[in-house]
Design an enzyme around this catalytic site. Structure first.
Site, PDB file in Angstrom:
ATOM      1  N   TRP A   1       0.800  -1.225   0.000  1.00  9.38           N
ATOM      2  CA  TRP A   1       0.000   0.000   0.000  1.00  9.38           C
ATOM      3  C   TRP A   1       0.832   1.273   0.000  1.00  9.38           C
ATOM      4  O   TRP A   1       0.313   2.352  -0.256  1.00  9.38           O
ATOM      5  CB  TRP A   1      -0.913   0.022   1.233  1.00  9.38           C
ATOM      6  CG  TRP A   1      -0.180  -0.309   2.504  1.00  9.38           C
ATOM      7  CD1 TRP A   1      -0.141  -1.521   3.129  1.00  9.38           C
ATOM      8  CD2 TRP A   1       0.646   0.560   3.285  1.00  9.38           C
ATOM      9  NE1 TRP A   1       0.660  -1.460   4.246  1.00  9.38           N
ATOM     10  CE2 TRP A   1       1.149  -0.190   4.379  1.00  9.38           C
ATOM     11  CE3 TRP A   1       1.009   1.903   3.189  1.00  9.38           C
ATOM     12  CZ2 TRP A   1       1.997   0.355   5.339  1.00  9.38           C
ATOM     13  CZ3 TRP A   1       1.856   2.451   4.143  1.00  9.38           C
ATOM     14  CH2 TRP A   1       2.337   1.682   5.209  1.00  9.38           C
TER      15      TRP A   1
ATOM     16  N   GLU B   1      10.992  -8.186  -2.758  1.00  8.48           N
ATOM     17  CA  GLU B   1      11.526  -6.906  -2.287  1.00  8.48           C
ATOM     18  C   GLU B   1      10.905  -6.679  -0.927  1.00  8.48           C
ATOM     19  O   GLU B   1       9.716  -6.386  -0.817  1.00  8.48           O
ATOM     20  CB  GLU B   1      11.182  -5.785  -3.275  1.00  8.48           C
ATOM     21  CG  GLU B   1      12.004  -4.520  -3.059  1.00  8.48           C
ATOM     22  CD  GLU B   1      11.359  -3.530  -2.114  1.00  8.48           C
ATOM     23  OE1 GLU B   1      11.750  -3.544  -0.912  1.00  8.48           O
ATOM     24  OE2 GLU B   1      10.488  -2.776  -2.534  1.00  8.48           O
TER      25      GLU B   1
ATOM     26  N   GLU C   1      12.806  -3.117  11.640  1.00  9.95           N
ATOM     27  CA  GLU C   1      12.413  -2.084  10.688  1.00  9.95           C
ATOM     28  C   GLU C   1      11.358  -1.193  11.330  1.00  9.95           C
ATOM     29  O   GLU C   1      10.315  -1.670  11.771  1.00  9.95           O
ATOM     30  CB  GLU C   1      11.858  -2.699   9.405  1.00  9.95           C
ATOM     31  CG  GLU C   1      11.439  -1.632   8.391  1.00  9.95           C
ATOM     32  CD  GLU C   1      10.933  -2.219   7.087  1.00  9.95           C
ATOM     33  OE1 GLU C   1      11.115  -1.587   6.046  1.00  9.95           O
ATOM     34  OE2 GLU C   1      10.348  -3.321   7.123  1.00  9.95           O
TER      35      GLU C   1
ATOM     36  N   ALA D   1      -2.961  -4.437  -2.046  1.00  6.88           N
ATOM     37  CA  ALA D   1      -3.250  -4.324  -0.617  1.00  6.88           C
ATOM     38  C   ALA D   1      -4.717  -3.966  -0.404  1.00  6.88           C
ATOM     39  O   ALA D   1      -5.326  -3.264  -1.212  1.00  6.88           O
ATOM     40  CB  ALA D   1      -2.349  -3.261   0.008  1.00  6.88           C
TER      41      ALA D   1
ATOM     42  N   CYS E   1      10.433   1.298   2.347  1.00  6.90           N
ATOM     43  CA  CYS E   1      11.432   0.262   2.620  1.00  6.90           C
ATOM     44  C   CYS E   1      12.847   0.828   2.622  1.00  6.90           C
ATOM     45  O   CYS E   1      13.683   0.420   3.427  1.00  6.90           O
ATOM     46  CB  CYS E   1      11.322  -0.855   1.583  1.00  6.90           C
ATOM     47  SG  CYS E   1       9.783  -1.789   1.679  1.00  6.90           S
TER      48      CYS E   1
ATOM     49  N   GLY F   1       6.812  -6.398   0.115  1.00  6.79           N
ATOM     50  CA  GLY F   1       6.123  -6.385   1.397  1.00  6.79           C
ATOM     51  C   GLY F   1       7.062  -6.653   2.548  1.00  6.79           C
ATOM     52  O   GLY F   1       8.276  -6.456   2.450  1.00  6.79           O
TER      53      GLY F   1
END
Length: 439
Positions: free
Chosen positions: A117, A215, A343, A143, A249, A193
Site C-alpha cells: 500500500w 523486495e 524495521e 493491498a 522500505c 512487502g
C-alpha cells in the site's frame, strides 16, 4: 476484468487463470517492439489522469498530495523508459561447433504480483511493466486499503488497448493468493512487502518450485563521516527518514554519525526534523501525513516504548496526533538495543554516535537487512570504500537513496532477492532456452 475471489471458490480461480493463460498465449507472440507501442499509450493515459490518480493515492493511504502526484510522475517516467528500452531479449547467436547455436529468451507465462500500500501505483507498475514487456501476463493482488488504485491501474491498461486479461487486478483473500501461487498456470510470483510476508510466499513458491522475486523490508543506514558537508547531510537526513511518513522500505532508519561532527550535525538535523509536522494530506503544503492504518501506528508506538525500555534515550519524543499521526520521534540508541535491528515503518528514527569509520561500517552492517544505504563524505576514497563494503543492494553517496528506473534495484540478506528495474529485470521472468544442432 476486476474479480473478487473469496475462500473456497476454486472454480473461479481456475476460470480466471485459464482466461489469463489464453491472453498470454497470444501476447507472447507479439514482438518486443509491438509491446512497446502499448506502453506508449499507457504513458499517455497516466499523464491524462495524473491529478485524479494522485488524489486517489492520498485518499486511500494518506500520503500528502504533493508526494502522491510525484509518485504518478515517477510511474510515467518508468513507462517511458521501457517504451523506448533496448531489446535485450533478442535471440543470441553463440559461436560453437554446431550449425544451430542460439539462445532464446522466452516469457514464463502468468506472473502473480502481491503488492503493498505504501506506493500504490509505483510498486504495481514497477513490477508489471517489465514483466509484460518481456511477454508475460500479469495478475495483481493489491493491498486491501488500495483496491481503488488496483482497479484504476487495470482501467489504465484497458484504456491503453492492452489485450483483455493480459493485466488482471484481483481482489482475493490470503488463502486464495496462496492457492494461486501453487496453481499450475502461475509460473512465478513477485512480492513487495514485509519480511514475514516474503518468507511465507517463498515457502509456498519453493514447495511448488516457482520462481519468485522478493523486495522486502529495510533497516538502512545513513552514515555521516567526519568530513561530510553537515548542512546538506542534515537536511537530506530529515527527508530521507520522513518522506511518505517514513513508510518506505528504503527510507533511512539508522543515522550513524561520527563524533567529530556529531554536535554540529545534530543541531541542524533536529531543526530540519522538527519542520516535518502532520498536516492535511490534500493540502499541497503538507509534507508529513498520517500513517496508513491505526494498527501500524500502534505497532510503531510499541517499538518506540520497547527501545526506551532497553536503554534508548529520547532526542525527540514520538508524540501522537490523533489515532494515526505523530510528531516525528528520534532516539539515541545503544548498540545492544534489540530494536536497532527492527524495521521502523513510520516517523521514528534511530541515531548512533560512533568513534571512527570502522565502527560506523560495523554498525551499518550489523543488521539482518540490506536494501539501500547512504554515506556522506567529501573523500572519494572513503565514498568508494563504504560503497563497496556496505552489505546492501544499493548505496547512495552524498544524496538520499532513491530508486532509479535505469539502475537495478535489489536487496540482500532479509531484504529479499531478485532484480527490479533497469534492463536486468527484463530477464527475471524469462526462460533461457539453448538450441543446438545441425541442419
Amino acid at each position: 476484468m476486476n474479480d473478487k475471489i473469496g475462500k473456497d471458490e476454486n472454480g473461479k480461480v481456475d476460470k480466471l487463470l485459464t482466461g489469463v493463460q489464453e491472453a498470454f498465449t497470444k501476447w507472447k507472440a507479439y514482438s518486443f517492439e509491438q509491446r512497446q507501442t502499448y506502453l506508449i499509450r499507457l504513458s499517455a493515459v497516466l499523464r491524462e489522469n495524473k491529478a485524479a490518480f494522485g488524489g486517489l493515492i492520498t485518499e486511500e493511504m494518506g500520503k500528502p498530495i504533493s508526494q502522491s502526484l510525484a509518485e504518478v510522475e515517477k510511474c510515467i517516467g518508468l513507462v517511458d523508459y521501457y517504451a523506448s528500452a533496448e531489446n535485450v531479449l533478442k535471440e543470441e547467436r553463440v559461436e560453437t561447433d554446431y550449425e544451430i547455436s542460439m539462445i532464446r529468451h522466452e516469457p514464463m507465462g502468468i506472473v502473480l504480483g502481491v503488492m503493498p500500500w505504501n506506493f500504490p501505483f509505483w510498486q504495481v507498475l514497477r513490477f508489471a511493466v517489465p514483466a509484460l514487456l518481456a511477454g508475460n501476463a500479469v495478475v495483481v493482488k493489491h493491498a486491501s486499503i488500495c483496491l481503488g488504485s488496483g482497479r484504476a491501474i487495470e482501467r489504465c491498461f484497458r484504456a491503453a488497448g492492452f489485450p483483455q486479461g493480459i493485466f488482471t487486478h484481483v481482489e482475493a483473500s490470503h488463502e486464495v493468493v496462496e492457492e494461486m501461487i501453487g496453481h499450475s498456470l502461475v509460473r512465478a510470483v513477485s512480492l513487495t512487502g514485509s519480511e514475514a510476508a516474503g518468507r511465507r510466499v517463498a515457502e509456498i513458491a519453493g514447495r511448488h518450485l516457482k520462481k519468485c522475486v522478493l523486495e522486502l523490508g529495510g533497516n538502512d543506514a545513513f552514515i555521516v563521516l567526519d568530513d561530510a558537508e553537515v548542512d546538506k547531510a542534515a537536511e537530506d537526513a530529515a527527508l530521507a527518514r520522513l518522506q511518505n511518513s517514513g513508510q518506505t522500505c528504503v527510507a533511512a532508519k539508522r543515522f550513524i554519525v561520527h563524533e567529530g561532527v556529531y554536535e554540529a550535525f545534530m543541531q541542524r538535523f533536529l531543526k530540519a526534523y522538527q519542520s516535518f509536522s502532520p498536516g492535511i494530506p490534500t493540502d499541497a503544503r503538507t509534507v508529513l501525513g498520517a500513517m496508513a492504518r491505526k494498527d501500524l501506528a500502534q505497532e510503531l508506538r510499541q517499538q518506540y516504548e520497547k527501545a526506551i525500555g532497553h536503554g534508548a534515550e529520547i532526542l525527540l519524543p514520538l508524540t501522537a496526533v490523533g489515532d494515526q499521526a505523530f510528531e516525528p520521534g528520534l532516539l539515541l540508541m545503544n548498540e545492544d538495543n534489540p530494536v536497532a535491528d527492527e524495521e521502523l515503518f513510520g516517523p521514528l528514527g534511530m541515531v548512533f554516535k560512533v568513534r571512527n569509520d570502522e565502527q560506523a561500517l560495523e554498525i551499518a552492517n550489523a543488521t539482518a537487512f540490506g536494501l539501500g544505504n547512504a554515506v556522506y563524505t567529501k573523500s572519494k576514497e572513503k565514498a568508494l570504500f563504504f560503497a563497496r563494503s556496505l552489505e546492501s543492494g544499493s548505496v547512495a553517496v552524498n544524496q538520499i537513496f532513491r530508486s532509479d528506473v535505469r539502475m537495478p534495484f535489489s536487496g540482500r540478506k532479509n531484504s529479499g532477492y531478485g532484480v527490479e528495474m533497469s534492463l536486468y529485470t527484463l530477464h527475471e521472468f524469462t526462460v533461457k532456452k539453448s538450441i543446438i544442432g545441425f541442419y
